[in-house]
Design a protein around this motif. Structure first.
Motif, PDB file in Angstrom:
ATOM      1  N   ARG A   2       0.834  -1.201   0.000  1.00 46.33           N
ATOM      2  CA  ARG A   2       0.000   0.000   0.000  1.00 46.33           C
ATOM      3  C   ARG A   2       0.871   1.253   0.000  1.00 46.33           C
ATOM      4  O   ARG A   2       0.532   2.250  -0.631  1.00 46.33           O
ATOM      5  CB  ARG A   2      -0.917  -0.031   1.233  1.00 46.33           C
ATOM      6  N   ILE A   5       2.014   1.979  -3.489  1.00 44.35           N
ATOM      7  CA  ILE A   5       0.910   2.527  -4.271  1.00 44.35           C
ATOM      8  C   ILE A   5       0.698   3.996  -3.923  1.00 44.35           C
ATOM      9  O   ILE A   5       0.526   4.841  -4.807  1.00 44.35           O
ATOM     10  CB  ILE A   5      -0.380   1.708  -4.042  1.00 44.35           C
ATOM     11  N   ILE A 155     -15.091  -1.098  -4.001  1.00 36.24           N
ATOM     12  CA  ILE A 155     -14.272  -2.288  -4.244  1.00 36.24           C
ATOM     13  C   ILE A 155     -13.793  -2.247  -5.691  1.00 36.24           C
ATOM     14  O   ILE A 155     -14.577  -2.022  -6.610  1.00 36.24           O
ATOM     15  CB  ILE A 155     -15.089  -3.585  -4.019  1.00 36.24           C
ATOM     16  N   LYS A 156     -12.494  -2.498  -5.880  1.00 41.15           N
ATOM     17  CA  LYS A 156     -11.953  -2.528  -7.242  1.00 41.15           C
ATOM     18  C   LYS A 156     -12.434  -3.775  -7.966  1.00 41.15           C
ATOM     19  O   LYS A 156     -12.785  -4.772  -7.345  1.00 41.15           O
ATOM     20  CB  LYS A 156     -10.427  -2.528  -7.197  1.00 41.15           C
ATOM     21  N   ARG A 160      -8.437  -4.989 -14.910  1.00 42.10           N
ATOM     22  CA  ARG A 160      -8.129  -3.570 -15.054  1.00 42.10           C
ATOM     23  C   ARG A 160      -9.237  -2.914 -15.884  1.00 42.10           C
ATOM     24  O   ARG A 160      -9.623  -3.421 -16.926  1.00 42.10           O
ATOM     25  CB  ARG A 160      -6.782  -3.393 -15.749  1.00 42.10           C
ATOM     26  N   ASP A 169      -8.649   4.430  -7.074  1.00 42.51           N
ATOM     27  CA  ASP A 169      -7.389   3.892  -6.555  1.00 42.51           C
ATOM     28  C   ASP A 169      -7.412   3.657  -5.043  1.00 42.51           C
ATOM     29  O   ASP A 169      -6.637   2.864  -4.519  1.00 42.51           O
ATOM     30  CB  ASP A 169      -6.221   4.821  -6.905  1.00 42.51           C
ATOM     31  N   LEU A 172     -11.102  -0.633  -1.954  1.00 40.57           N
ATOM     32  CA  LEU A 172     -10.622  -1.905  -1.406  1.00 40.57           C
ATOM     33  C   LEU A 172     -10.248  -2.843  -2.547  1.00 40.57           C
ATOM     34  O   LEU A 172     -10.931  -2.891  -3.564  1.00 40.57           O
ATOM     35  CB  LEU A 172     -11.738  -2.524  -0.566  1.00 40.57           C
ATOM     36  N   GLU A 173      -9.176  -3.575  -2.368  1.00 45.53           N
ATOM     37  CA  GLU A 173      -8.747  -4.521  -3.397  1.00 45.53           C
ATOM     38  C   GLU A 173      -9.779  -5.636  -3.552  1.00 45.53           C
ATOM     39  O   GLU A 173     -10.407  -6.072  -2.580  1.00 45.53           O
ATOM     40  CB  GLU A 173      -7.382  -5.127  -3.043  1.00 45.53           C
ATOM     41  N   TYR A 174      -9.923  -6.091  -4.761  1.00 48.01           N
ATOM     42  CA  TYR A 174     -10.850  -7.178  -5.073  1.00 48.01           C
ATOM     43  C   TYR A 174     -10.476  -8.417  -4.262  1.00 48.01           C
ATOM     44  O   TYR A 174      -9.329  -8.843  -4.242  1.00 48.01           O
ATOM     45  CB  TYR A 174     -10.768  -7.485  -6.573  1.00 48.01           C
ATOM     46  N   ASP A 176     -10.365  -8.728  -0.999  1.00 46.35           N
ATOM     47  CA  ASP A 176      -9.832  -8.451   0.340  1.00 46.35           C
ATOM     48  C   ASP A 176     -10.987  -8.356   1.329  1.00 46.35           C
ATOM     49  O   ASP A 176     -11.353  -7.295   1.802  1.00 46.35           O
ATOM     50  CB  ASP A 176      -9.021  -7.155   0.315  1.00 46.35           C
TER      51      ASP A 176
END
Length: 201
Positions: A2, A5, A155-156, A160, A169, A172-174, A176
């Protein structure tokens, strides 16, 4: 991960600020500047641009018959865009108040200033007015949608996605799932505390 990023995002923001400074310099070289949202064009630039203005007859002849025949199809899109503008404005006026989200300022997205360019004829000015409205409404609705997504589903995607908004950006990551409940509330709190976008330079 993180931290990396966040560092990359900070570098992107720095580059965007540098780019805006370069663009401001370019605008000055064309004989105009923006100060506190007001447009100033030098007399020399105005005279130079007026000399390049294309008359209506010449403009229509140069456009060609196929371009002229497609004009009604282009302008017919104004109806759904207008309806989208009205519905999105009504939606945020009601729902954002309930959610405690700051409403999107429409005037930051729907901007009319091209009519002041001396080298545009009447038809070109009408076309520019229409494009400014249509694209401005789409950008305005995009921002309303991004605030809605941050509130309800930050949520991502697994894949992409092109054309994501500026909040994406931070989502939350997919997959997670461990952080989901806390992250959802944190995203909502961030959204409620968010200040208005800074005005464009």
């Amino acid at each position: 991960m993180r931290t990396q990023i966040n560092e990359l995002l900070a570098r992107i923001q720095t580059l965007e600020a540098e780019l805006e400074e370069q663009l401001a310099e370019k605008r000055r070289s064309y004989g105009y500047k923006l100060e506190q949202g007001r447009l100033f064009i030098t007399r020399e630039a105005r005279e130079r641009q007026t000399a390049l203005k294309l008359g209506l007859r010449r403009y229509l002849l140069d456009s060609g018959i196929l371009t002229i025949l497609t004009a009604p199809f282009i302008y017919a899109v104004a109806i759904p865009i207008f309806l989208l503008d009205v519905v999105a404005s009504l939606y945020q006026a009601i729902c954002f108040r309930v959610y405690g989200i700051k409403q999107v300022r429409r005037r930051d997205y729907v901007v009319y200033d091209r009519h002041r360019l001396p080298y545009l004829n009447l038809i070109q000015k009408v076309n520019c007015f229409y494009c400014a409205y249509a694209n401005g409404v789409i950008a305005y609705v995009h921002e309303i949608g991004s605030r809605t997504e941050q509130y309800w589903c930050p949520i991502k995607h697994a894949a992409r996605v092109r054309g994501t908004h500026r909040r994406y950006d931070e989502f939350l990551e997919y997959g997670d799932v461990s952080d989901y409940p806390d992250s959802l509330e944190s995203q909502r709190d961030d959204l409620r505390r968010e200040e208005d976008d800074p005005p464009a330079p």
